[in-house]
Enzyme design. Sequence first.
Site, PDB file in Angstrom:
ATOM      1  N   ARG A  22      10.893   3.057   4.512  1.00 15.56           N
ATOM      2  CA  ARG A  22       9.876   2.073   4.920  1.00 15.56           C
ATOM      3  C   ARG A  22      10.228   1.351   6.228  1.00 15.56           C
ATOM      4  O   ARG A  22      10.427   0.141   6.266  1.00 15.56           O
ATOM      5  CB  ARG A  22       9.620   1.060   3.795  1.00 15.56           C
ATOM      6  CG  ARG A  22       9.458   1.625   2.401  1.00 15.56           C
ATOM      7  CD  ARG A  22       8.271   2.567   2.214  1.00 15.56           C
ATOM      8  NE  ARG A  22       6.984   1.942   2.384  1.00 15.56           N
ATOM      9  CZ  ARG A  22       6.327   1.314   1.426  1.00 15.56           C
ATOM     10  NH1 ARG A  22       6.869   1.171   0.247  1.00 15.56           N
ATOM     11  NH2 ARG A  22       5.147   0.795   1.663  1.00 15.56           N
ATOM     12  N   CYS A  58      12.667   1.009  -0.385  1.00 19.96           N
ATOM     13  CA  CYS A  58      12.206   0.811  -1.761  1.00 19.96           C
ATOM     14  C   CYS A  58      12.284   2.183  -2.403  1.00 19.96           C
ATOM     15  O   CYS A  58      12.710   3.153  -1.796  1.00 19.96           O
ATOM     16  CB  CYS A  58      10.777   0.270  -1.775  1.00 19.96           C
ATOM     17  SG  CYS A  58       9.602   1.477  -1.209  1.00 19.96           S
ATOM     18  N   LYS A  94      -5.407  -4.742  -4.493  1.00 20.44           N
ATOM     19  CA  LYS A  94      -4.111  -5.349  -4.155  1.00 20.44           C
ATOM     20  C   LYS A  94      -3.834  -5.161  -2.664  1.00 20.44           C
ATOM     21  O   LYS A  94      -3.442  -6.102  -1.966  1.00 20.44           O
ATOM     22  CB  LYS A  94      -2.999  -4.702  -4.957  1.00 20.44           C
ATOM     23  CG  LYS A  94      -1.595  -4.977  -4.413  1.00 20.44           C
ATOM     24  CD  LYS A  94      -0.506  -4.259  -5.143  1.00 20.44           C
ATOM     25  CE  LYS A  94      -0.150  -2.924  -4.600  1.00 20.44           C
ATOM     26  NZ  LYS A  94       0.727  -2.931  -3.426  1.00 20.44           N
ATOM     27  N   ASN A  95      -4.074  -3.961  -2.134  1.00 13.88           N
ATOM     28  CA  ASN A  95      -3.707  -3.685  -0.741  1.00 13.88           C
ATOM     29  C   ASN A  95      -4.698  -4.245   0.266  1.00 13.88           C
ATOM     30  O   ASN A  95      -4.526  -4.071   1.469  1.00 13.88           O
ATOM     31  CB  ASN A  95      -3.507  -2.182  -0.536  1.00 13.88           C
ATOM     32  CG  ASN A  95      -2.237  -1.714  -1.227  1.00 13.88           C
ATOM     33  OD1 ASN A  95      -1.406  -2.539  -1.641  1.00 13.88           O
ATOM     34  ND2 ASN A  95      -2.095  -0.425  -1.385  1.00 13.88           N
ATOM     35  N   ASP A 139      -1.164   7.167  -2.858  1.00  9.89           N
ATOM     36  CA  ASP A 139      -1.059   6.272  -4.024  1.00  9.89           C
ATOM     37  C   ASP A 139      -1.709   6.879  -5.259  1.00  9.89           C
ATOM     38  O   ASP A 139      -1.588   6.322  -6.344  1.00  9.89           O
ATOM     39  CB  ASP A 139      -1.726   4.919  -3.730  1.00  9.89           C
ATOM     40  CG  ASP A 139      -0.951   4.138  -2.681  1.00  9.89           C
ATOM     41  OD1 ASP A 139      -1.461   3.127  -2.186  1.00  9.89           O
ATOM     42  OD2 ASP A 139       0.170   4.567  -2.347  1.00  9.89           O
ATOM     43  N   ARG A 199       2.889  -5.258 -10.756  1.00 11.72           N
ATOM     44  CA  ARG A 199       2.771  -5.602  -9.336  1.00 11.72           C
ATOM     45  C   ARG A 199       1.394  -5.291  -8.809  1.00 11.72           C
ATOM     46  O   ARG A 199       0.892  -5.931  -7.905  1.00 11.72           O
ATOM     47  CB  ARG A 199       3.803  -4.816  -8.521  1.00 11.72           C
ATOM     48  CG  ARG A 199       5.211  -5.290  -8.690  1.00 11.72           C
ATOM     49  CD  ARG A 199       6.094  -4.680  -7.647  1.00 11.72           C
ATOM     50  NE  ARG A 199       5.486  -4.835  -6.319  1.00 11.72           N
ATOM     51  CZ  ARG A 199       5.975  -4.253  -5.228  1.00 11.72           C
ATOM     52  NH1 ARG A 199       7.029  -3.468  -5.300  1.00 11.72           N
ATOM     53  NH2 ARG A 199       5.390  -4.443  -4.057  1.00 11.72           N
TER      54      ARG A 199
HETATM   55  C1  EPZ Z   1       0.448   0.837   2.757  1.00 16.73           C
HETATM   56  O1  EPZ Z   1       1.839   0.751   2.919  1.00 16.73           O
HETATM   57  C2  EPZ Z   1       0.188   0.523   1.290  1.00 16.73           C
HETATM   58  N1  EPZ Z   1       0.661  -0.837   1.013  1.00 16.73           N
HETATM   59  C3  EPZ Z   1       0.930   1.536   0.410  1.00 16.73           C
HETATM   60  O2  EPZ Z   1       0.615   1.249  -0.947  1.00 16.73           O
HETATM   61  C4  EPZ Z   1       0.414   2.932   0.750  1.00 16.73           C
HETATM   62  O3  EPZ Z   1       1.110   3.881  -0.015  1.00 16.73           O
HETATM   63  C5  EPZ Z   1       0.631   3.200   2.249  1.00 16.73           C
HETATM   64  O4  EPZ Z   1      -0.021   2.175   3.029  1.00 16.73           O
HETATM   65  C6  EPZ Z   1       0.076   4.552   2.687  1.00 16.73           C
HETATM   66  O5  EPZ Z   1      -1.285   4.624   2.361  1.00 16.73           O
HETATM   67  C7  EPZ Z   1      -0.096  -1.888   1.420  1.00 16.73           C
HETATM   68  O6  EPZ Z   1      -1.141  -1.731   2.026  1.00 16.73           O
HETATM   69  C8  EPZ Z   1       0.426  -3.257   1.091  1.00 16.73           C
HETATM   70  P1  EPZ Z   1       2.378   2.892   6.127  1.00 16.73           P
HETATM   71  P2  EPZ Z   1       2.474   0.715   4.401  1.00 16.73           P
HETATM   72  O7  EPZ Z   1       2.899   1.944   7.165  1.00 16.73           O
HETATM   73  O8  EPZ Z   1       1.535   0.111   5.365  1.00 16.73           O
HETATM   74  C9  EPZ Z   1       5.771   5.392   8.252  1.00 16.73           C
HETATM   75  C10 EPZ Z   1       1.092   0.864  -3.199  1.00 16.73           C
HETATM   76  O9  EPZ Z   1       1.516   1.612  -4.082  1.00 16.73           O
HETATM   77  N2  EPZ Z   1       5.998   4.190   9.090  1.00 16.73           N
HETATM   78  O10 EPZ Z   1       0.963   3.330   6.188  1.00 16.73           O
HETATM   79  O11 EPZ Z   1       3.839   0.144   4.285  1.00 16.73           O
HETATM   80  C11 EPZ Z   1       6.159   5.150   6.805  1.00 16.73           C
HETATM   81  O12 EPZ Z   1       7.543   5.366   6.618  1.00 16.73           O
HETATM   82  C12 EPZ Z   1       1.698   0.881  -1.821  1.00 16.73           C
HETATM   83  O13 EPZ Z   1       0.122   0.065  -3.340  1.00 16.73           O
HETATM   84  C13 EPZ Z   1       6.908   4.265  10.131  1.00 16.73           C
HETATM   85  O14 EPZ Z   1       7.543   5.294  10.353  1.00 16.73           O
HETATM   86  O15 EPZ Z   1       2.617   2.257   4.704  1.00 16.73           O
HETATM   87  C14 EPZ Z   1       5.323   6.163   6.070  1.00 16.73           C
HETATM   88  O16 EPZ Z   1       5.980   7.424   6.125  1.00 16.73           O
HETATM   89  C15 EPZ Z   1       2.877   1.831  -1.758  1.00 16.73           C
HETATM   90  N3  EPZ Z   1       7.105   3.160  10.910  1.00 16.73           N
HETATM   91  C16 EPZ Z   1       4.046   6.239   6.907  1.00 16.73           C
HETATM   92  O17 EPZ Z   1       4.371   5.670   8.176  1.00 16.73           O
HETATM   93  C17 EPZ Z   1       6.422   1.993  10.701  1.00 16.73           C
HETATM   94  O18 EPZ Z   1       6.625   1.019  11.473  1.00 16.73           O
HETATM   95  C18 EPZ Z   1       2.884   5.451   6.325  1.00 16.73           C
HETATM   96  O19 EPZ Z   1       3.356   4.145   6.068  1.00 16.73           O
HETATM   97  C19 EPZ Z   1       5.497   1.942   9.643  1.00 16.73           C
HETATM   98  C20 EPZ Z   1       5.290   3.051   8.853  1.00 16.73           C
END
Ligand code: EPZ
Length: 402
Positions: free
Chosen positions: A107, A102, A7-8, A290, A382
């Site tokens: 996020r 969420c 999915k990701n 995850d 999802r």
């Molecule tokens: C991706 O989300 C995945 N989703 C998530 O999977 C996964 O949990 C996550 O990466 C971490 O591995 C997809 O790839 C579609 P991040 P993403 O940006 O990219 C902070 C699932 O269950 N952050 O890596 O949204 C954020 O708050 C989903 O399949 C900022 O501060 O996650 C978090 O603490 C859930 N500012 C950390 O970074 C930003 O601009 C990692 O988030 C972006 C992120």
Amino acid sequence: MRISGAKNSVLPLMAASLLTSDRVVLRNVPRVWDVFTMKKLLGQLGVSVTVTEEGTAELQASEITSRRAPYELVRTMRASILVLGSLMGRCREASVSLPGGCAIGDRPVNLHINGLKKLGANVELDKGYVNASAATLTGSEIYFDTITVTGTENMMMAAALAEGETVLLNAACEPEVVDLADMLRKMGAIIEGDGTAAVRIRGVKKLSGAEHSVIPDRIEAGTFIIAGCLAGGGLKIADCCPSHLDALLDKLKDVGHTFDIGDNSVAILPPGKSVCQDMTTRPYPGFATDMQAQYMVLMTQTAGSSVIDETIFENRFMHVPELKRMGADIRTDGGKAMVRGATPLTGANVMATDLRASASLVLAGLFAEGETIIDRVYHIDRGYEKIEEKFRSLGASIERIK
Ligand code: EPZ
């Protein structure tokens, strides 16, 4: 049973279709809810998208008819933010609703915005939308304060059509980032270092179409591997990518589980003496956030006590109160959960809250005494394709009641 496409990975790959007016064909596409949400969003931007029963998607952005990703779609799927980078790459203009929080956390997308500004874009926040525009995008060095998966993916897509070279530092190394880079290279992008913390992208004028097969879903594979451990072995997972599962398999071996690992399969063997092990979630190649909820269920069924430290998201213990209602012995303190095992679980009515927490409730229900009813299973749909059919094929008693 076989593992579906990731999915990701399919979500950024679908967003990347905006970068070219040619046709993009994706194979091994998982028929999960988020794919259809992305199909709908891309459709609103002018992309024609078809997804067949066999999991082949054809996408063509002959022309972009809108640059606006509306709130009502974005709020249902945070990954919608991935059209920000590809719209900026293709048309230098995008208006994408802020995803909003969420269940697992607030996020933010500040790192995506900072990255676009580094490439020379004007970016403003107005009425809950990120409005970005640029006369041109110029390659730059972008350092991510926090490792962000979709942030890295967005910048790769925008930089692929910028002028000059972009270097992403402290970039995410997830296999899904590498899968996107693989497809972008097939489209003519010049990218190297993907899968490491430093990614170099040399902008090109135009990208063409491509055909690409989505990598297997490492989180779905991990979920079924944990099910195999809970069942005491006797399960084989096919069509997965064991090299994406090192942190999970190493941790499970420390717990006492044993595996027969093939090129694209993992067989779970009967364990030796198993004992709880502490675990801390980390960006890839560390233990995936995850997989945290699923691992926690295994720890409730393993002798000893363990501390699970969730370092990526601030609110990713929504499964804990539900597991405690089933008899688990878990105490949380901020981002840490103390689990004591092995405690027998009893079936109960529980509620799914986010995708991976829901998967952990399915695991708990399968190994609890009595019947468990999980409400709001749309969370599971999802990211998991036909989860009840896959578990039933392994002998589980599970059915969808509405
Ligand atoms: C991706 O989300 C995945 N989703 C998530 O999977 C996964 O949990 C996550 O990466 C971490 O591995 C997809 O790839 C579609 P991040 P993403 O940006 O990219 C902070 C699932 O269950 N952050 O890596 O949204 C954020 O708050 C989903 O399949 C900022 O501060 O996650 C978090 O603490 C859930 N500012 C950390 O970074 C930003 O601009 C990692 O988030 C972006 C992120």
